[in-house]
Structure formats: structure tokens, C-alpha cells
Design a protein around this motif. Sequence first.
Motif: not given
Length: 276
Positions: A52-70
Motif C-alpha cells: 500500500p502507498e501509505a506503508r511504502r511512504r512509512a517504510r521509507i521514513r523508517l529506513e531513514l530513521a534507522v540510519n539516523y539512529f545508528e
Amino acid sequence: MVDTVARGNLLGMAAAFVLLAGLLMALSGCAATVGSSGAGLGPEVITPSDEPEARRRARIRLELAVNYFETGKVAVALDEVKQALVNDPTYGDAYNLRGLIYMSLNELGQAEESFRRALGLRSTDPNVLHNYAWLLCRQQKYAEADKYFSQVLTNPAYMARSKTYMAQGLCQVRSGLYEQAEQTLLRAYELDAGNPVVGYNLSELLMRRGELNRAQFYIRRINNSELANAETLWLGIKIERGLGDAVAARQLADQLRKRFPESRELSAFERGAFNE
């Protein structure tokens, strides 16, 4: 705090953080979810076009969040998680990461709420259960934490078993269950003998119990590698002194003085504070 979990950079609080952050990439809400094919052919892999488009956008944000957190950009990571949840409030992985971020900020109440939200969406997810168990340990809810760690380890598909055994063992040390902790840390060591956090804590636990020869085995493996640091050298010095090996103790002290001249461990050595 002065227990085995909370001393120094590599082997203390950062180590506890690493065992959690190492699970971040096990995000299960991406476009690799499986479902029923409905044709008797077994599970069907969900491809990106099915996401779903909403999950795709959320997933992209979360991948960014993981990188920032690490990379230690915690505030930016938290903002990206918030954006992910705006796009998809049912995204369990986002709540899991939010819990880790709040735990790193010592906001334990908000961390607990986040993990509970994640478990409400995926009650058997071993990564969320592991992180929630560690939070319970930090809250000194040791029996409850142990129960959740054990639940994680009963999952035959769970791959990060050494990290969970390590976390469970460290929690058992905190709760004073030293015999259980030794057995749990030994299981972690069997699965990942190169993990210096496990080796260090196992060595310190054995020294505390008076089993100096066994303690020496684990700490020497670390101090003879590139993973040695001020903490491991100081523990090695105390163990060698306890065994009466003055030569080995002096060699470790020379390394400590040369490599870590500003360390609190060298200061303790020079004060003769061998019982700290």
C-alpha cells in the motif's frame, strides 16, 4: 550504576545499546511480507507493487530513521519515526524503533508505551519481545523480563539467539541470579565466541565467584585481540593479581598506561583500588 552492564564505552551501556540496535534491521513490515496464495501453492511473496502507498511512504521514513539512529542522530531519527506513523499508524516496526529511541533517551515510560503499541500489532514478534524484555530489565522487573527473553528463545525461526542469551544473562546478573547468569552467558558464548561483551561479562562474573582460572581464559582471549580496551585490561590485571601472576599483571598494566593514559581504569590501578 556499577554492574557489568553499565561500565565504560564498549562493554557497558554502549554494549547494551548495541545488542538492541543490532536488531533494528529486522524490520518485518517491508515489502517481503508473505500471505496466502489461495491456490494451494503455499505462501505468496508480496512484491513492492502490492505494498500500500501509505506503508511504502512509512517504510521509507523508517529506513531513514534507522540510519539516523545508528549514527547517533537521535532527535532526527525520532522525527522520522513520527512521520512514518503519520503515514501509517498501524506500522508495528515504527513503534518498535520509537521504543528503542525513547529507551536510549532514558524516557522509559514512553518507551514502554511504544513497545506495547508494537506488541498490540504483532504480539509474537521476537525482536519487539526482546527489546521489551530489556526495557523491563532496566525497570528492575527482572522476573517479567526473564519470562519474555525465554519466550523469544522458544521461537525456532529466531536468528539473533546469541544477542538474546547475552541480554538475558546480563539481566540475570543484575538480579543477582549468578548461577543462572553463568549458564545463560555460556550459551551466548557458544553461539558467538567472538563477542567481547559476552566474554568480558562472563569473565567478571567468574572472578566475582572466585573462579579465577576460568575467568582468566575469557579475559585473555579479549586482551590478546584488537578488541582490548581499558576495561578489559583492568579486569585482566585484577584476575592475574588474584592468580599470583605478577609478570602478566605488569604487562597488562604497561599496556593500560601506554594506550589509555587518561582512563579511569589507570587511575584506579595507580591508587591500588583493586577491589573496585
